[in-house]
Design a protein around this motif. Structure first.
Motif, short mmCIF file in Angstrom:
data_model
loop_
_atom_site.label_atom_id
_atom_site.label_comp_id
_atom_site.label_asym_id
_atom_site.label_seq_id
_atom_site.Cartn_x
_atom_site.Cartn_y
_atom_site.Cartn_z
N GLY A 54 -10.89 -5.65 -5.32
CA GLY A 54 -9.90 -4.70 -4.84
C GLY A 54 -8.66 -5.42 -4.32
N ALA A 55 -8.37 -5.26 -3.03
CA ALA A 55 -7.22 -5.91 -2.41
C ALA A 55 -7.54 -7.32 -1.93
CB ALA A 55 -6.68 -5.06 -1.26
N ASP B 48 -11.20 -8.14 -11.35
CA ASP B 48 -11.07 -6.73 -10.99
C ASP B 48 -10.58 -5.96 -12.20
OD1 ASP B 48 -11.00 -5.08 -8.18
OD2 ASP B 48 -9.65 -4.20 -9.66
N ASN C 107 0.81 -1.21 0.00
CA ASN C 107 0.00 0.00 0.00
C ASN C 107 0.85 1.27 0.00
OD1 ASN C 107 -2.92 0.69 0.07
ND2 ASN C 107 -2.30 1.90 1.85
N ARG D 33 -4.14 -4.09 -8.94
CA ARG D 33 -4.74 -4.91 -7.88
C ARG D 33 -4.54 -6.39 -8.18
NH1 ARG D 33 -10.38 -1.64 -7.97
NH2 ARG D 33 -9.75 0.22 -6.81
N LEU E 39 -4.04 0.59 -2.43
CA LEU E 39 -4.95 -0.55 -2.32
C LEU E 39 -6.07 -0.29 -1.33
CD1 LEU E 39 -2.25 -3.38 -2.19
CD2 LEU E 39 -3.77 -2.89 -4.12
N THR E 40 -5.76 0.44 -0.25
CA THR E 40 -6.75 0.68 0.80
C THR E 40 -6.38 1.92 1.59
OG1 THR E 40 -7.75 -0.23 2.83
CG2 THR E 40 -5.47 -0.86 2.37
#
Length: 238
Positions: free
Chosen positions: A79-80, A100, A36, A105, A41-42
């Protein structure tokens, strides 16, 4: 949050984690936060928040649905890796497909699944609209999952075409879903689905609301759905 607390919280919900699973979640957290720093990613990186808002929240689908059997699962817009990878860690027998639209990702998930030694995980860089029109995937999965990707009317068009007749679509939503459901009922019915149950609960520690909507597919989806990429979002069926 330490692993023991995480394990205890899941045991209270009937989910028993092996020592290997606990190690895999710890490795998942480390890889997620490391990657990340260079790939977005988040926005959640605090240890407790990752374990509660990502891991526990993803596994919550299994509080209300039986994953203790051979199942093919497709996670749309993961996503992740949420909710698919946490569910796979808890239930290693699952055959998991993740689709995705962002290559970065998928690259992360390729590295993650290799590092965690996860088998029978298939990763696809594709738009859900395109993926759902491919004969090899269309109406081929026992379960399709999606976690807060879009409004339920849009999600239904992206996900229900992938579900086998007599399979289920599990939508994991954070906010109150009453209004979304009102707007989505037409779409759900059009695509061959019917809302079976809605489960509501609170996440531990932070007590935020979560909802899991189980939509059962009782007939085939008309062939023209999903529509072209971007259309479901721009022109939702409501």
């Amino acid at each position: 949050m330490d692993s023991i607390q995480f394990q205890t919280l899941l045991e209270e919900r009937g989910i028993l984690l092996s020592s290997q699973a606990l190690e895999q979640f710890e490795a998942y957290f480390k890889l997620l936060t490391e990657w990340n720093e260079k790939v977005n990613l988040t926005s959640i990186t605090d240890r407790t928040e990752v374990y509660v808002k990502h891991f526990y929240d993803s596994i919550s689908a299994a509080f209300f649905y039986d994953f203790n059997r051979p199942l093919s699962v497709c996670d749309v817009g993961a996503g992740a890796g949420f909710p698919g990878i946490p569910l796979k860690i808890c239930f290693p027998h699952l055959q998991l497909t993740i689709v995705d639209s962002l290559k970065k990702r998928i690259t992360f998930l390729e590295h993650l699944t290799a590092q965690l030694n996860l088998e029978n995980v298939f990763l696809y860089h594709d738009r859900a609209e395109t993926f759902g029109q491919k004969k090899i995937f269309r109406e081929s999965f026992d379960i399709v999952t999606a976690r807060a990707v879009a409004r339920l009317s849009v999600l239904s068009e992206l996900c229900i075409p992938l579900v086998k007749v007599n399979g289920d679509f599990l939508a994991l939503k954070a906010q109150s879903v009453k209004e979304e459901l009102k707007g989505a009922n037409k779409a759900i019915s059009l695509f061959g689905g019917q809302v079976q149950t809605i489960h509501s609960f609170q996440l531990p520690i932070e007590k935020s609301q979560r909802n899991i909507i189980v939509i059962h597919k009782h007939r085939a989806t008309p062939k023209k759905y999903p529509r072209k990429p971007g259309t479901p979002n721009k022109m939702p069926i409501e």
